[in-house]
Design a protein around this motif. Structure first.
Motif, short mmCIF file in Angstrom:
data_model
loop_
_atom_site.label_atom_id
_atom_site.label_comp_id
_atom_site.label_asym_id
_atom_site.label_seq_id
_atom_site.Cartn_x
_atom_site.Cartn_y
_atom_site.Cartn_z
N UNK B 82 0.82 -1.21 0.00
CA UNK B 82 0.00 0.00 0.00
C UNK B 82 0.86 1.26 0.00
N UNK B 85 2.15 1.71 -3.47
CA UNK B 85 1.10 2.13 -4.41
C UNK B 85 0.73 3.59 -4.23
N UNK B 86 0.78 4.07 -2.98
CA UNK B 86 0.40 5.47 -2.81
C UNK B 86 1.55 6.39 -3.23
N UNK B 97 -10.80 4.89 -16.18
CA UNK B 97 -11.48 5.88 -15.32
C UNK B 97 -12.70 5.21 -14.71
N UNK B 98 -13.20 5.78 -13.61
CA UNK B 98 -14.39 5.22 -12.97
C UNK B 98 -15.62 5.85 -13.63
N UNK B 101 -18.33 8.08 -11.75
CA UNK B 101 -17.94 9.29 -11.04
C UNK B 101 -17.60 10.38 -12.06
N UNK B 109 -11.13 11.19 -5.39
CA UNK B 109 -11.49 10.02 -4.57
C UNK B 109 -10.33 9.51 -3.73
N UNK B 110 -9.21 9.20 -4.39
CA UNK B 110 -8.09 8.62 -3.66
C UNK B 110 -7.47 9.59 -2.64
N UNK B 113 -9.90 9.58 0.34
CA UNK B 113 -10.08 8.33 1.08
C UNK B 113 -8.77 7.77 1.61
N UNK B 114 -7.69 7.93 0.84
CA UNK B 114 -6.41 7.35 1.26
C UNK B 114 -5.60 8.37 2.06
N UNK B 116 -6.86 11.17 3.24
CA UNK B 116 -7.78 11.82 4.20
C UNK B 116 -7.81 13.33 4.07
N UNK B 158 -5.58 12.15 -12.40
CA UNK B 158 -5.99 11.32 -11.26
C UNK B 158 -4.78 10.70 -10.58
N UNK B 159 -3.85 10.21 -11.39
CA UNK B 159 -2.65 9.59 -10.81
C UNK B 159 -1.81 10.65 -10.09
N UNK B 162 -2.43 11.98 -6.23
CA UNK B 162 -1.86 11.34 -5.03
C UNK B 162 -0.44 11.80 -4.77
#
Lengths: 402, 251
Positions: B82, B85-86, B97-98, B101, B109-110, B113-114, B116, B158-159, B162
């Motif tokens: 994890x 990956x982050x 893509x999602x 959304x 999203x990430x 959620x990841x 915070x 998106x990538x 993070x």
């Protein structure tokens, strides 16, 4: 005409216009065999429906429905507590109206039918004045909701969705009551629930509880934990391999044996347990179908972003999987609504059960056609509304799909 | 990390092997990538280049050898996976893509959620990134309403949201129409010039020539040849490299 080298003007598409006669000719009588088929089908329709309609308006004695309307609708539910049922209906009318105004906007055939339905019930002479007033009030509430929904538009979207989710547990709470001792809003045990009310409650409880249960089973079946997976597979396959009626008998007769001493469940709750178990197993398989339709790339993208398994499931996989299976789930809920009539066999007085007990009374012997026609119409009406709503839902949810 | 020793590679792979059933996809890959380097991996299909880039963030598990990303070794330890990956962002051939959304929700999203983050903070960063990839006006559309090139740029944003130290690109332009390839490559070139560590599987030789520090030619699960773009394009040593380049560059 311009020459080919110059840009041509953008033209509107050709408009096809027909007169009524033209339409009839084009669609019904355009060839000799079309004409033959049209006339043939019209004859069959006439032969089937003419006697039926003739019977309904002349021979049929609808007094049996009129005299027992309350029984058919709510069974033995105490008349003094009727306001709770009305409250449920009012709330439903408002939420439905808002949803309609916001998402469907146009009036639509079913929208009109929903408005007309209460007036249809007003036709029954046995209704008292306040019942009629309440029916009228429901129509007004629905219309008010409709206009609010249309005026406020999508800003109420989240709130309305939330209301629907809260609504069903709220109904159970309202119907059952709160406090054992108190006079006001006391508990009304499930042995008083009957008629259409019981049919509804069985369906609602079935849907509300089997949904999370079924989703968990579907996820469990794909789990990498061997025991979780085994449990889910065994549960789903055993329940799906057994007739619903067997599960209902089992829940009546076998379930009490497993309960700790001193704890007893009444028959309605036991039937509900059966409905939930049955529905959850089927729901799990339907949801699994949706889960399998999610491309592998979605999992990979979520993993690559660092979302853990739980977050991936909640935010990425389930929303897409459930959206994909909405039509199937609504179909399943419609079946469930009708299947709850099997509880009549284990002695509960749902819409079908109470009809059977009515027909056993000497006063109403031989009135089977009227009673069964009536309850069929009721089942059909609600099933069709559910089916129609799901179609609209599909169209709406289609926005932004891949 | 501040305690990092100078010149310690940010990606370090030693003797990486991977099998799919009986088929050996990777046969002893060694590779070191320094911080800020742009690596281009190319080779014929089935050569293991996609498999290799996917082992870097553990979408595929290597079965022998070691992979160390920014001092974290990829093992079965889920926490290590994890963390890696982050710190690595990935862009896929099929965008991924999602679809349920909006563009903005895809991006935020990430981080929310990841990492915070608060919504406002995530939205602000999301909007900055969309400006960076040139499509801020698409923020509240759904992926299905965008062109392929726009979707891939959203995937890059998106990538990046993070704030990864490494970006992995797995054939990012292979699913695009010709006129959309450039808009994605422009974003990638800008990213490369900003000093991002990048590992790119691609056949876009123009991109490689413009920004790659090092190129690796893969064939049959092995590195056949590696070198700077100058070395690879002007004087390839291996026959297989020459043959492949002549096929890719001929048109």
């Amino acid at each position: 005409m311009t020459t080919a080298t110059v840009d041509r003007k953008i033209l509107p598409p050709p408009i096809e216009r027909y007169t009524v006669l033209g339409w009839v000719y084009k669609n019904l009588f355009s060839t000799w065999y079309d004409a033959l088929l049209t006339l043939g089908s019209a004859t069959v329709l006439y032969l089937v429906f003419a006697p039926m309609i003739g019977w309904a308006f002349t021979t049929a004695k609808w007094e049996v429905i009129n005299a027992n309307l309350r029984l058919l609708m709510i069974g033995q539910y105490p008349p003094s507590e009727l306001w709770r049922i009305w409250a449920c209906l009012y709330i439903a009318a408002i939420i439905l109206g808002v949803s309609w105004g916001m998402w469907v906007r146009g009036s639509g055939g079913v929208g009109i039918a929903l408005i007309v339905a209460p007036f249809f019930f007003m036709l029954f002479p046995s209704l008292e004045l306040n019942d009629r007033l309440n029916l009228g009030g429901i129509v007004i509430a629905a219309l008010a909701g409709f206009f609010i929904g249309r005026a406020r538009g999508k800003s109420l979207s989240r709130l309305t969705t939330l209301s629907w989710i809260v609504y069903f547990p709220l109904v159970i709470f309202l119907v059952r009551g709160l406090n054992e001792e108190k006079q006001f809003f006391g508990v009304i045990g499930s042995n008083f629930w009957g008629g259409l009310l019981l049919t509804f409650l069985l369906t609602v409880v079935g849907i509300v509880f089997s949904f999370p249960f079924g989703v968990l089973l579907a996820l469990g079946r794909r789990s990498s934990l061997t025991f979780v997976k085994m449990f889910c597979i065994i549960f789903i396959e055993v329940i799906r391999g057994v007739p619903f009626i067997t599960i209902l008998f089992m829940s009546q007769l076998v379930l009490p044996l497993f309960l700790p001493a001193g704890l007893t469940l009444d028959r309605v709750i036991r039937a509900m347990a059966g409905v939930i178990i049955f529905s959850a197993a089927y729901l799990a398989e339907n949801v699994r179908g949706g889960l399998q339709a999610i491309p592998k790339g979605q999992f990979e993208a979520a993993e690559a972003l660092g979302l853990n398994g739980f977050q991936t499931t909640i935010y990425i996989i389930l929303p897409q999987a459930l959206r994909a299976v909405i039509p199937i789930l609504v179909g399943q809920f419609i079946s469930l609504f009708k299947d709850t009539s099997l509880v009549a066999i284990v002695g509960l007085y749902d819409l079908l059960g109470i009809s059977r007990s009515l027909l056993a009374q000497p006063d109403f012997i031989g009135r089977q056609p009227e009673v069964y026609m009536f309850i069929s119409a009721i089942y059909w009406m609600f099933s069709y509304v559910m089916s129609y709503i799901s179609q609209r839902l599909e169209v709406r949810m289609g926005v932004g799909e891949r | 990390m501040s305690e990092q020793i100078i010149n310690q590679p940010i990606i370090s792979c030693r003797d990486v092997h991977k099998w799919f059933g009986q088929f050996q996809a990777l046969r002893g890959i060694d590779m070191d990538v320094q911080k800020g380097e742009v690596i281009v991996i190319f080779g014929p299909s089935g050569s293991g280049k996609s498999t290799f880039i996917r082992t870097i963030n553990r979408l595929e598990e290597h079965q022998r050898g070691t992979i160390i990303i920014d001092g974290i070794e990829l093992t079965h330890d889920v926490r290590n996976i994890e963390r890696v990956r982050s710190e690595t962002g990935m862009v896929f051939q099929q965008f991924n893509l999602f679809p349920h959304l909006t563009v903005m929700e895809n991006i935020t999203l990430a981080p929310m959620r990841v990492r915070k983050w608060k919504r406002e903070q995530a939205d602000e960063v999301g909007m900055q990134l969309l400006k960076r990839v040139g499509i801020p006006e698409q923020a509240y559309k759904y992926p299905g309403q965008l062109s392929g090139g726009q979707q891939q740029r959203v995937a890059i944003a998106r990538a990046l949201a993070m704030q990864p130290k490494i970006m992995l690109f797995d054939e990012p332009t292979s699913a695009l129409d010709p006129e959309m390839i450039k808009e994605v490559l422009d974003v990638m070139i800008e990213l490369a010039r900003s000093g991002m560590t990048m590992m790119v599987v691609t056949h876009e030789m123009g991109f490689a020539r413009a920004v790659a520090h090092k190129m690796y030619f893969f064939d049959q699960g092995q590195i056949v040849e590696s070198g700077t773009p100058d070395e690879i394009f002007k004087s390839p040593k291996e026959d297989r490299t020459k043959l492949f380049l002549s096929q890719v560059l001929s048109h």
